[in-house]
Design a protein around this motif. Sequence first.
Motif, PDB file in Angstrom:
ATOM      1  N   LYS A  21       4.394   2.073   8.096  1.00 52.19           N
ATOM      2  CA  LYS A  21       2.965   1.787   8.236  1.00 52.19           C
ATOM      3  C   LYS A  21       2.674   0.974   9.494  1.00 52.19           C
ATOM      4  O   LYS A  21       1.698   1.243  10.192  1.00 52.19           O
ATOM      5  N   ILE A  56      -1.738   8.350  -3.909  1.00 53.38           N
ATOM      6  CA  ILE A  56      -1.661   6.896  -3.878  1.00 53.38           C
ATOM      7  C   ILE A  56      -1.096   6.361  -2.571  1.00 53.38           C
ATOM      8  O   ILE A  56      -1.512   5.302  -2.108  1.00 53.38           O
ATOM      9  N   GLY A  57      -0.174   7.084  -1.949  1.00 49.42           N
ATOM     10  CA  GLY A  57       0.361   6.635  -0.659  1.00 49.42           C
ATOM     11  C   GLY A  57      -0.711   6.650   0.412  1.00 49.42           C
ATOM     12  O   GLY A  57      -0.833   5.709   1.208  1.00 49.42           O
ATOM     13  N   CYS A  74      -3.934   6.434  -0.104  1.00 50.53           N
ATOM     14  CA  CYS A  74      -4.874   5.349  -0.417  1.00 50.53           C
ATOM     15  C   CYS A  74      -4.321   3.998   0.019  1.00 50.53           C
ATOM     16  O   CYS A  74      -5.052   3.173   0.572  1.00 50.53           O
ATOM     17  N   GLU A  75      -3.039   3.773  -0.218  1.00 52.92           N
ATOM     18  CA  GLU A  75      -2.438   2.505   0.191  1.00 52.92           C
ATOM     19  C   GLU A  75      -2.533   2.328   1.698  1.00 52.92           C
ATOM     20  O   GLU A  75      -2.914   1.259   2.197  1.00 52.92           O
ATOM     21  N   GLU A  76      -2.220   3.380   2.446  1.00 51.64           N
ATOM     22  CA  GLU A  76      -2.286   3.302   3.911  1.00 51.64           C
ATOM     23  C   GLU A  76      -3.713   3.055   4.376  1.00 51.64           C
ATOM     24  O   GLU A  76      -3.956   2.227   5.266  1.00 51.64           O
ATOM     25  N   GLU A  81      -4.725  -0.579   3.612  1.00 50.01           N
ATOM     26  CA  GLU A  81      -4.066  -1.560   4.473  1.00 50.01           C
ATOM     27  C   GLU A  81      -4.687  -1.586   5.865  1.00 50.01           C
ATOM     28  O   GLU A  81      -4.993  -2.658   6.398  1.00 50.01           O
TER      29      GLU A  81
END
Length: 184
Positions: free
Chosen positions: A96, A113-114, A116-118, A121
Amino acid sequence: MGGRALTTVTVYCGSLRTVPEPYLELAAEVGAEIARRGWSLAWGGGRRSMMGAVSQAARAGGARTIGVIPRSLVDREWADHDADELLVVDTMRDRKALMEAHGDAFLAMPGGIGTCEELFEVWTARVLALHDKPVVVLDVDDHYRGLVAWLGELVERGFVSRTALDSLVVTDDVRTALDACQAP
Protein backbone atom coordinates in the motif's frame (compact mmCIF):
# COMPACT_ATOMS: atom_id res chain seq x y z
CA MET A 1 -9.22 20.37 -18.46
CA GLY A 2 -6.55 22.01 -16.32
CA GLY A 3 -5.38 20.74 -13.01
CA ARG A 4 -2.33 18.97 -11.71
CA ALA A 5 0.30 17.37 -13.91
CA LEU A 6 -0.72 13.74 -13.71
CA THR A 7 1.57 10.93 -14.69
CA THR A 8 0.45 7.87 -12.72
CA VAL A 9 -2.96 6.73 -11.48
CA THR A 10 -3.00 4.13 -8.73
CA VAL A 11 -5.98 1.86 -9.25
CA TYR A 12 -7.57 -0.35 -6.61
CA CYS A 13 -9.95 -3.09 -7.81
CA GLY A 14 -11.17 -6.66 -7.46
CA SER A 15 -8.82 -9.61 -7.86
CA LEU A 16 -11.04 -12.67 -7.43
CA ARG A 17 -11.74 -14.97 -10.37
CA THR A 18 -15.46 -14.83 -9.57
CA VAL A 19 -15.83 -11.19 -10.66
CA PRO A 20 -18.57 -10.96 -13.34
CA GLU A 21 -17.58 -10.12 -16.93
CA PRO A 22 -19.03 -6.56 -16.96
CA TYR A 23 -16.54 -5.58 -14.25
CA LEU A 24 -13.66 -7.01 -16.28
CA GLU A 25 -14.87 -4.91 -19.22
CA LEU A 26 -15.02 -1.85 -16.96
CA ALA A 27 -11.44 -2.47 -15.81
CA ALA A 28 -10.30 -2.80 -19.43
CA GLU A 29 -12.08 0.48 -20.27
CA VAL A 30 -10.28 2.22 -17.40
CA GLY A 31 -6.91 0.82 -18.50
CA ALA A 32 -7.48 1.88 -22.10
CA GLU A 33 -8.52 5.38 -21.01
CA ILE A 34 -5.45 5.74 -18.80
CA ALA A 35 -3.30 4.85 -21.81
CA ARG A 36 -5.25 7.18 -24.12
CA ARG A 37 -4.46 10.06 -21.78
CA GLY A 38 -0.75 9.19 -21.81
CA TRP A 39 -0.64 8.27 -18.14
CA SER A 40 0.91 5.33 -16.31
CA LEU A 41 -0.85 2.77 -14.15
CA ALA A 42 0.16 1.61 -10.69
CA TRP A 43 -1.85 -1.33 -9.38
CA GLY A 44 -1.70 -4.42 -7.21
CA GLY A 45 0.47 -6.39 -9.63
CA GLY A 46 -1.95 -9.23 -10.38
CA ARG A 47 -2.70 -10.53 -13.87
CA ARG A 48 -6.12 -12.04 -13.30
CA SER A 49 -9.59 -10.62 -12.76
CA MET A 50 -10.00 -6.83 -12.77
CA MET A 51 -6.33 -6.32 -11.92
CA GLY A 52 -5.31 -8.18 -15.05
CA ALA A 53 -7.90 -6.50 -17.24
CA VAL A 54 -6.86 -2.96 -16.23
CA SER A 55 -3.14 -3.64 -16.65
CA GLN A 56 -3.42 -5.52 -19.93
CA ALA A 57 -5.60 -2.82 -21.48
CA ALA A 58 -3.30 -0.07 -20.22
CA ARG A 59 -0.25 -1.79 -21.73
CA ALA A 60 -2.08 -2.54 -24.98
CA GLY A 61 -2.69 1.21 -25.27
CA GLY A 62 0.95 2.05 -24.60
CA ALA A 63 0.77 2.95 -20.90
CA ARG A 64 3.59 2.13 -18.53
CA THR A 65 2.45 -0.30 -15.83
CA ILE A 66 3.89 -0.57 -12.33
CA GLY A 67 2.66 -3.55 -10.34
CA VAL A 68 3.20 -3.88 -6.59
CA ILE A 69 2.61 -7.27 -5.03
CA PRO A 70 3.54 -8.93 -1.74
CA ARG A 71 5.78 -11.98 -2.04
CA SER A 72 3.06 -14.09 -0.36
CA LEU A 73 0.58 -13.22 -3.14
CA VAL A 74 2.83 -13.69 -6.17
CA ASP A 75 1.31 -17.11 -6.90
CA ARG A 76 -2.11 -16.50 -5.36
CA GLU A 77 -2.86 -13.36 -7.41
CA TRP A 78 -0.84 -14.58 -10.38
CA ALA A 79 1.79 -11.86 -10.52
CA ASP A 80 1.81 -9.97 -13.81
CA HIS A 81 5.34 -10.54 -15.04
CA ASP A 82 4.51 -8.54 -18.19
CA ALA A 83 4.41 -5.35 -16.12
CA ASP A 84 6.93 -2.72 -17.12
CA GLU A 85 7.96 -2.78 -13.48
CA LEU A 86 6.89 -5.48 -11.02
CA LEU A 87 7.81 -4.62 -7.46
CA VAL A 88 7.68 -7.58 -5.07
CA VAL A 89 7.45 -6.45 -1.45
CA ASP A 90 7.35 -8.20 1.91
CA THR A 91 3.97 -7.17 3.30
CA MET A 92 0.58 -5.70 2.42
CA ARG A 93 1.58 -2.56 4.32
CA ASP A 94 4.64 -2.25 2.07
CA ARG A 95 2.41 -2.77 -0.96
CA LYS A 96 0.00 0.00 0.00
CA ALA A 97 2.79 2.42 0.83
CA LEU A 98 4.54 1.84 -2.49
CA MET A 99 1.31 2.08 -4.47
CA GLU A 100 0.57 5.37 -2.71
CA ALA A 101 4.09 6.66 -3.37
CA HIS A 102 3.77 5.92 -7.10
CA GLY A 103 0.32 7.50 -7.52
CA ASP A 104 -0.48 11.09 -8.41
CA ALA A 105 -4.15 10.19 -7.95
CA PHE A 106 -6.11 7.21 -6.64
CA LEU A 107 -9.05 5.46 -8.27
CA ALA A 108 -11.10 2.77 -6.55
CA MET A 109 -13.14 0.60 -8.89
CA PRO A 110 -15.56 -2.06 -7.68
CA GLY A 111 -13.85 -4.49 -5.36
CA GLY A 112 -14.05 -6.26 -2.03
CA ILE A 113 -12.63 -5.72 1.42
CA GLY A 114 -9.05 -5.24 0.21
CA THR A 115 -10.15 -2.52 -2.20
CA CYS A 116 -12.17 -0.85 0.55
CA GLU A 117 -9.21 -0.98 2.93
CA GLU A 118 -6.93 0.63 0.34
CA LEU A 119 -9.54 3.29 -0.44
CA PHE A 120 -10.07 4.17 3.22
CA GLU A 121 -6.35 4.34 3.95
CA VAL A 122 -5.51 6.68 1.06
CA TRP A 123 -8.63 8.80 1.65
CA THR A 124 -7.85 9.11 5.37
CA ALA A 125 -4.32 10.24 4.50
CA ARG A 126 -5.81 12.94 2.26
CA VAL A 127 -8.22 14.09 4.97
CA LEU A 128 -5.29 14.30 7.42
CA ALA A 129 -3.36 16.40 4.86
CA LEU A 130 -0.65 13.75 4.50
CA HIS A 131 -1.11 14.21 0.75
CA ASP A 132 -3.31 16.37 -1.47
CA LYS A 133 -3.85 13.90 -4.30
CA PRO A 134 -7.35 13.21 -5.65
CA VAL A 135 -9.20 10.16 -4.33
CA VAL A 136 -11.94 8.95 -6.67
CA VAL A 137 -14.48 6.14 -6.50
CA LEU A 138 -15.83 4.71 -9.76
CA ASP A 139 -19.22 3.49 -8.58
CA VAL A 140 -20.83 1.59 -11.44
CA ASP A 141 -23.98 -0.43 -10.80
CA ASP A 142 -24.27 1.23 -7.37
CA HIS A 143 -21.50 -1.06 -6.11
CA TYR A 144 -20.66 1.46 -3.36
CA ARG A 145 -24.21 2.76 -2.77
CA GLY A 146 -24.46 1.31 0.75
CA LEU A 147 -21.00 2.53 1.69
CA VAL A 148 -21.69 6.06 0.44
CA ALA A 149 -25.02 6.12 2.32
CA TRP A 150 -23.27 4.97 5.50
CA LEU A 151 -20.62 7.68 5.09
CA GLY A 152 -23.45 10.22 4.85
CA GLU A 153 -24.85 8.87 8.10
CA LEU A 154 -21.42 9.24 9.72
CA VAL A 155 -21.45 12.92 8.73
CA GLU A 156 -24.94 13.34 10.24
CA ARG A 157 -23.80 11.68 13.47
CA GLY A 158 -20.69 13.86 13.74
CA PHE A 159 -18.05 11.18 13.10
CA VAL A 160 -16.95 12.44 9.67
CA SER A 161 -16.76 16.06 8.58
CA ARG A 162 -18.65 17.27 5.53
CA THR A 163 -15.28 18.51 4.19
CA ALA A 164 -13.84 15.00 4.45
CA LEU A 165 -16.79 13.47 2.64
CA ASP A 166 -16.73 16.17 -0.03
CA SER A 167 -13.06 15.42 -0.72
CA LEU A 168 -14.03 11.95 -1.95
CA VAL A 169 -15.19 12.10 -5.58
CA VAL A 170 -17.82 9.47 -6.42
CA THR A 171 -18.99 8.97 -10.00
CA ASP A 172 -20.37 6.23 -12.22
CA ASP A 173 -18.60 7.37 -15.39
CA VAL A 174 -15.06 6.35 -16.42
CA ARG A 175 -14.10 9.61 -18.12
CA THR A 176 -15.51 11.72 -15.30
CA ALA A 177 -13.59 9.60 -12.79
CA LEU A 178 -10.33 10.04 -14.66
CA ASP A 179 -11.00 13.77 -15.18
CA ALA A 180 -11.38 14.00 -11.38
CA CYS A 181 -7.96 12.36 -11.00
CA GLN A 182 -6.52 15.46 -12.64
CA ALA A 183 -8.36 17.94 -10.45
CA PRO A 184 -6.31 20.32 -8.27
